[in-house]
Scaffold this motif. Structure first.
Motif, short mmCIF file in Angstrom:
data_model
loop_
_atom_site.label_atom_id
_atom_site.label_comp_id
_atom_site.label_asym_id
_atom_site.label_seq_id
_atom_site.Cartn_x
_atom_site.Cartn_y
_atom_site.Cartn_z
N ILE A 50 0.83 -1.20 0.00
CA ILE A 50 0.00 0.00 0.00
C ILE A 50 0.87 1.26 0.00
O ILE A 50 0.71 2.15 -0.83
CB ILE A 50 -0.95 -0.02 1.21
N THR A 51 1.83 1.31 0.94
CA THR A 51 2.75 2.45 0.98
C THR A 51 3.63 2.49 -0.25
O THR A 51 3.91 3.56 -0.80
CB THR A 51 3.60 2.39 2.26
N ASP A 52 4.08 1.32 -0.71
CA ASP A 52 4.91 1.28 -1.92
C ASP A 52 4.16 1.85 -3.11
O ASP A 52 4.74 2.57 -3.94
CB ASP A 52 5.34 -0.16 -2.22
N GLN A 53 2.85 1.52 -3.22
CA GLN A 53 2.06 2.04 -4.34
C GLN A 53 1.92 3.55 -4.25
O GLN A 53 2.06 4.26 -5.25
CB GLN A 53 0.68 1.38 -4.34
N LEU A 54 1.67 4.07 -3.05
CA LEU A 54 1.54 5.52 -2.89
C LEU A 54 2.85 6.22 -3.27
O LEU A 54 2.84 7.20 -4.03
CB LEU A 54 1.16 5.86 -1.45
N LYS A 55 3.96 5.71 -2.78
CA LYS A 55 5.25 6.35 -3.08
C LYS A 55 5.59 6.22 -4.56
O LYS A 55 6.16 7.14 -5.16
CB LYS A 55 6.34 5.74 -2.22
N GLY A 56 5.24 5.09 -5.15
CA GLY A 56 5.48 4.92 -6.58
C GLY A 56 4.64 5.88 -7.41
O GLY A 56 5.11 6.45 -8.40
N MET A 57 3.38 6.06 -7.03
CA MET A 57 2.51 7.01 -7.72
C MET A 57 3.04 8.43 -7.58
O MET A 57 3.01 9.22 -8.54
CB MET A 57 1.09 6.92 -7.17
N LEU A 58 3.54 8.78 -6.38
CA LEU A 58 4.08 10.12 -6.16
C LEU A 58 5.32 10.36 -7.02
O LEU A 58 5.45 11.41 -7.66
CB LEU A 58 4.40 10.31 -4.68
N ALA A 59 6.21 9.38 -7.05
CA ALA A 59 7.42 9.54 -7.86
C ALA A 59 7.08 9.70 -9.34
O ALA A 59 7.68 10.52 -10.05
CB ALA A 59 8.34 8.33 -7.65
N PHE A 60 6.09 8.93 -9.80
CA PHE A 60 5.69 9.04 -11.20
C PHE A 60 5.05 10.39 -11.48
O PHE A 60 5.29 11.02 -12.52
CB PHE A 60 4.73 7.91 -11.56
#
Length: 284
Positions: free
Chosen positions: A118-128
């Motif tokens: 869940i956190t990985d997805q949020l951080k990945g979306m933010l980086a993108f």
């Protein structure tokens, strides 16, 4: 603070990202009229407290809350620094999709330590989003769908384990059924024995996870296998297909198939069949 407001596409997407970000030192926020869009807030480090309609939730690490548009709320840090991550979104199907997941106007989630998709997805979306790589918004829409489904499967909204954890408890049986479905002698007793639980407990687990009894799941599995084979084994009779997937006789197979699929096995074969294509035809 890391905050991104992506470019808005000209059309309203099914799920549309409005903002995404991380606040390393979250301040107190009070919104008596709520936020105009769906608002996800989670704790990355530290602890906060969120109040909604007289209820107060502790926002500890690996927890978060999803608020529907217009839901009055207030949140504040507790005991020092509070780092949060957030996503706000809307879209043409946002409200109906959130309802379909069974969530109310304010839904609190918690998940376990260790791997944290869940956190990985949020951080990945933010980086993108920071890269500015999606002016159309469609990638964000797909990522939001992924994020919400992760909440549904990997987090919990009550004291029960997440769906993923509950699936782990029956995965051995599901794997066994994938190999043994063709055995017509399989019943509730044999299935329950694979997990070392009673037949009643077995049905409770399957109703909880799949909305059906364990035996209904087995019938569905057999029909799924039949649907895989019917078009690509034209040299097999309907009777032989039925027996190969675990039905004792052809009439039971045909009646069950018609009831569940709305057509006979032969009609299904004609609808999806490959004809005489030798590349896709399987041997007996």
């Amino acid at each position: 603070m890391r905050r991104v407001v992506p470019a808005f596409p000209s059309e309203l997407l099914p799920l549309q990202l409005e903002t995404i970000g991380i606040k390393p030192d979250q301040e107190t926020i009070a919104r008596p009229s709520g936020y105009p869009y769906f608002h996800w807030l989670q704790t990355l480090h530290g602890e906060g407290e969120l109040s909604i309609n007289g209820y107060t939730w502790k926002m500890t690490e690996r927890s978060g809350v999803l608020l529907a548009p217009g839901t009055p709320h207030r949140y504040e840090p507790k005991g020092g620094g509070w780092q949060t991550g957030y996503i706000t979104f809307h879209g043409s199907i946002a409200a109906s999709f959130v309802r379909s997941l069974g969530w109310s106007a304010a839904e609190w989630f918690q998940w376990e330590a260790g791997h944290d998709p869940i956190t990985d997805q949020l951080k990945g979306m933010l980086a993108f989003a920071e890269s500015g790589g999606d002016p159309s918004g469609w990638r964000y829409s797909a990522d939001l769908y992924r994020f919400l489904t992760l909440l549904r499967t990997d987090a919990r909204t009550d004291k029960r384990p997440s769906i993923s954890k509950r699936l782990d408890r029956v995965q051995g049986l599901l794997n066994w059924l994938e190999h043994e479905f063709a055995n017509p002698e399989i019943g509730l007793a044999e299935m329950a024995a694979q997990l070392g639980i009673s037949e009643r407990q077995l049905n409770e687990r399957f109703r909880d996870l799949f909305g059906m009894t364990a035996y209904a799941y087995l019938i569905q599995l057999r029909l799924r296998k039949a649907k895989e084979w019917l078009p690509y084994r034209p040299d097999w009779t309907v009777r032989r297909i039925g027996e190969a997937v675990g039905f004792r006789d052809a009439s039971h197979f045909v009646a069950t198939f018609r009831q569940k699929e709305g057509m006979t096995p032969e009609t299904y074969r004609k609808l999806y069949g490959t004809g005489s294509d030798p590349e896709r035809r399987l041997d007996n």
